[in-house]
Design a protein around this motif. Sequence first.
Motif, PDB file in Angstrom:
ATOM      1  N   ASN B  52     -90.259   3.150  29.903  1.00 31.84           N
ATOM      2  CA  ASN B  52     -90.852   4.166  29.096  1.00 31.84           C
ATOM      3  C   ASN B  52     -90.601   5.668  29.441  1.00 31.84           C
ATOM      4  O   ASN B  52     -91.389   6.471  29.105  1.00 31.84           O
ATOM      5  CB  ASN B  52     -92.266   3.996  29.372  1.00 31.84           C
ATOM      6  N   ARG B  69     -92.051   4.182  22.616  1.00 28.90           N
ATOM      7  CA  ARG B  69     -92.176   2.575  22.858  1.00 28.90           C
ATOM      8  C   ARG B  69     -93.631   2.566  22.438  1.00 28.90           C
ATOM      9  O   ARG B  69     -94.247   2.562  23.376  1.00 28.90           O
ATOM     10  CB  ARG B  69     -91.451   2.283  23.756  1.00 28.90           C
ATOM     11  N   ASN B  74     -91.910  -2.474  19.568  1.00 30.05           N
ATOM     12  CA  ASN B  74     -91.179  -1.548  18.918  1.00 30.05           C
ATOM     13  C   ASN B  74     -90.633  -0.447  19.734  1.00 30.05           C
ATOM     14  O   ASN B  74     -90.862   0.089  20.703  1.00 30.05           O
ATOM     15  CB  ASN B  74     -92.102  -0.943  17.783  1.00 30.05           C
ATOM     16  N   PHE B  75     -89.155   0.134  19.063  1.00 26.40           N
ATOM     17  CA  PHE B  75     -88.923   1.435  19.781  1.00 26.40           C
ATOM     18  C   PHE B  75     -88.300   2.187  18.353  1.00 26.40           C
ATOM     19  O   PHE B  75     -87.617   1.665  17.676  1.00 26.40           O
ATOM     20  CB  PHE B  75     -87.519   0.745  20.426  1.00 26.40           C
ATOM     21  N   SER B  94     -80.271  -2.882  22.436  1.00 31.95           N
ATOM     22  CA  SER B  94     -80.950  -3.289  23.686  1.00 31.95           C
ATOM     23  C   SER B  94     -80.065  -4.138  24.455  1.00 31.95           C
ATOM     24  O   SER B  94     -78.833  -4.676  24.088  1.00 31.95           O
ATOM     25  CB  SER B  94     -82.120  -4.038  23.247  1.00 31.95           C
TER      26      SER B  94
END
Lengths: 115, 115
Positions: B52, B69, B74-75, B94
Amino acid sequence: AQSVTQLDSQVPVFEEAPVELRCNYSSSVSVYLFWYVQYPNQGLQLLLKYLSGSTLVKGINGFEAEFNKSQTSFHLRKPSVHISDTAEYFCAVRAGIQGAQKLVFGQGTRLTINP
Amino acid sequence: EPEVTQTPSHQVTQMGQEVILRCVPISNHLYFYWYRQILGQKVEFLVSFYNNEISEKSEIFDDQFSVERPDGSNFTLKIRSTKLEDSAMYFCASSAPGGSGNTIYFGEGSWLTVV
């Protein structure tokens, strides 16, 4: 800091001929090396990677690469190319031991296969 | 095979407008990234995100950019006030926990055109 140099911006090859795409890297620490392929209008797909161990790494679609520490190179090869191999190929280096270490990419080599 | 998904695939926006690019990383991955590729140029790192918070960011990632995030899946990448030079393909990526040798998986990209 890490850097990657791809010596050829474009490589035209006839179908079924061998090909070598050159990549040299620079890093002051242990490295992990990668080749990614980008087909037209698509994202980046991993071809192969070198982490440790055998210096000859085999990847998908018949590609292989050889890690040469003394020459700081990681050239990509394929003994016989197909039309479908036409794409942009990116060499990348990743350094460090922490999981979020970024990839540093080379300029890319556009491989064009002619019939 | 699990994949990184991005939306939209293409967005046209006027200079000065805010843009949000969305990504759904692979579900068990903990490290998230945004990269950018200006047409004809190499793929450049923008930012990495873990636990985070931003792990690392490049010089490109100035105050106009932010990542978030918002939930467990979701990002997002937000560009607050777009400029012409922000026109590029933006790739979300990722990777799994376990070290820098883990593969970074890329999405198909979001093509941003600023007019």
